[in-house]
Design a protein around this motif. Structure first.
Motif, PDB file in Angstrom:
ATOM      1  N   PRO A  16       2.210  34.219 -19.818  1.00 25.79           N
ATOM      2  CA  PRO A  16       2.476  34.518 -21.308  1.00 25.79           C
ATOM      3  C   PRO A  16       3.836  33.805 -21.196  1.00 25.79           C
ATOM      4  N   LYS A  66       6.688  33.105 -27.917  1.00 23.80           N
ATOM      5  CA  LYS A  66       6.692  34.778 -28.578  1.00 23.80           C
ATOM      6  C   LYS A  66       6.400  34.212 -29.830  1.00 23.80           C
ATOM      7  N   LYS A  67       5.539  34.499 -30.948  1.00 25.48           N
ATOM      8  CA  LYS A  67       5.483  34.407 -31.530  1.00 25.48           C
ATOM      9  C   LYS A  67       4.964  35.721 -32.691  1.00 25.48           C
ATOM     10  N   THR A  80       3.484  38.893 -34.616  1.00 23.86           N
ATOM     11  CA  THR A  80       2.880  39.072 -35.526  1.00 23.86           C
ATOM     12  C   THR A  80       2.225  39.078 -36.924  1.00 23.86           C
ATOM     13  N   LYS A 136       4.616  42.246 -32.165  1.00 19.62           N
ATOM     14  CA  LYS A 136       5.713  42.083 -32.526  1.00 19.62           C
ATOM     15  C   LYS A 136       6.154  41.711 -34.005  1.00 19.62           C
TER      16      LYS A 136
END
Length: 383
Positions: free
Chosen positions: A151, A156-157, A159, A314
């Motif tokens: 991952p 990381k975006k 949510t 997130k």
């Protein structure tokens, strides 16, 4: 970091090899700029610094502090850094677990660190080092992680907090309190105008708002990425619980009851319910002196409110911006109209990146739509 990362990929193009430098000699890098006019007075340096978003500035400072510490341990020069120094540092980062997470930095963070090093050199009056080798290290690292289906290969975006998420989160708020009204207005307005936290926090009442004839209002927003002002129409929602107009007016009424009738719309509120309370760190005042909430504070509101529901993800203030795209897509809004409402450029790749893969499945699957169109003539011909 997510909103302020601008990484130049063009540096990957060019000569494939970095020139070798003998270990027994120092690279011949000019220490003093030969141009006698290549300097800035203190006030101009301050003006340049003012143009850098605070979050970006803090991240860059932390990156350079860690880079300097590593250089000290291996006996390399921090500034002006040799290209090989930056390349070696990227190689070190990809192999070295961090104490906090037990894992090395991800490729996206390493891209930002390269940008930090280059930006810091420019700020100090040095020519930024060539980072072709460093970027190749990161590119290889990203490919290896992708092959391993790790991952970490994908940034990381936040949510997306769409309409259904907001409905669930708002159900857990006590909207009779000042803090409840603030949190509801912050989330609903952020979703309605598709704002970043850095665009939402500066809004003032009534200066940023203009009433519309049939209800609702226009919000004057400064779109930081595009560096332009935009007036965004916010119309009433038939669901009163999800109506940004209703939530903002309820907050304004509560603020007026506390004697706050103009200025920041979103104020700091402490655990005892006091508005704009002074904050200190090591005896020194911190935070906006007007009592305005910080960008991190706005993200905390979103994160805290949605985590109460138990929904994983997130959650940050950027979830509201992504949520608008998801909600509008589900309602059948045209992608161009969504982009213009949310302040994206018509050619924005970022907007397309906000469309989750699952949003193009099921009824939105292109093959499903092709099949429907192909079957339509047959249905018309049948008696």
């Amino acid at each position: 970091m997510n909103e302020h990362e601008d990484v130049v990929d063009a540096e990957l193009v060019g000569e494939d090899r970095l020139p070798a430098i003998a270990e027994d000699r120092t690279p011949a890098i000019l220490q003093v700029n030969e141009d006698p006019d290549a300097w800035l007075p203190p006030e101009a340096q301050e003006d340049v610094q003012a143009g850098i978003p605070r979050d970006t500035s803090r991240a860059y400072e932390g990156d350079m502090e860690r880079f300097a510490a590593w250089c000290a341990t291996v006996g390399r020069r921090v500034m002006p850094a040799a290209p090989q120094t930056v390349t070696a540092y990227m190689s070190y980062l990809k192999r070295t677990p961090r104490k906090r997470t037990g894992k090395p930095y991800g490729p996206a963070t390493m891209d930002r660190i390269i940008a930090s090093i280059r930006s810091s050199h420019r700020a100090a009056g040095y020519k930024p080092p060539d980072t072709m080798g460093a970027r190749k290290v990161v590119a290889g690292y990203r490919e290896a992680l992708s092959d391993a289906q790790d991952p970490a290969a994908t940034p990381k975006k936040a949510t997306a907090a769409d309409r259904s998420v907001l409905s669930e989160a708002l159900a857990h708020l006590d909207r009779t309190t000042l803090v409840g009204r603030r949190d509801a207005a912050l989330m609903l307005l952020g979703h309605a105008i598709g704002s970043r936290g850095s665009e939402l926090v500066p809004l003032n009442w009534p200066a940023s708002f203009t009433d519309l004839p049939k209800g609702g209002f226009k919000v004057k927003v400064y779109r930081k990425k595009r560096k332009k002002w935009q007036s965004v129409e916010v119309v009433p929602d038939p669901d009163a619980d999800l109506c940004a107009v209703t939530a903002v007016r309820a907050l304004v009424e509560a603020l007026a009851h506390e004697g706050h009738t103009s200025g920041p719309l979103f104020m700091r509120i402490d655990q005892w319910g006091y508005m704009g309370a002074e904050m200190t760190r090591e005896g020194k005042p911190i935070g906006d002196p007007t009592g305005r909430i910080s960008i991190n504070g706005a993200s905390d509101v979103v994160s805290r409110s949605i985590h109460r529901t138990g929904m994983p993800g997130k959650w940050t203030s950027h979830s509201l911006r992504r949520g608008l795209v998801k909600t509008a897509r589900a309602a059948g809004a045209d992608i161009v109209d969504i982009g213009r409402h949310g302040g994206w450029d018509d050619r924005s790749k970022a907007l397309i990146g906000y469309i989750d893969e699952e949003d193009s499945q099921g009824e939105r699957n292109p093959l499903t739509q092709i099949a429907k169109r192909a079957a339509a003539p047959e249905q018309e011909e049948s008696p």
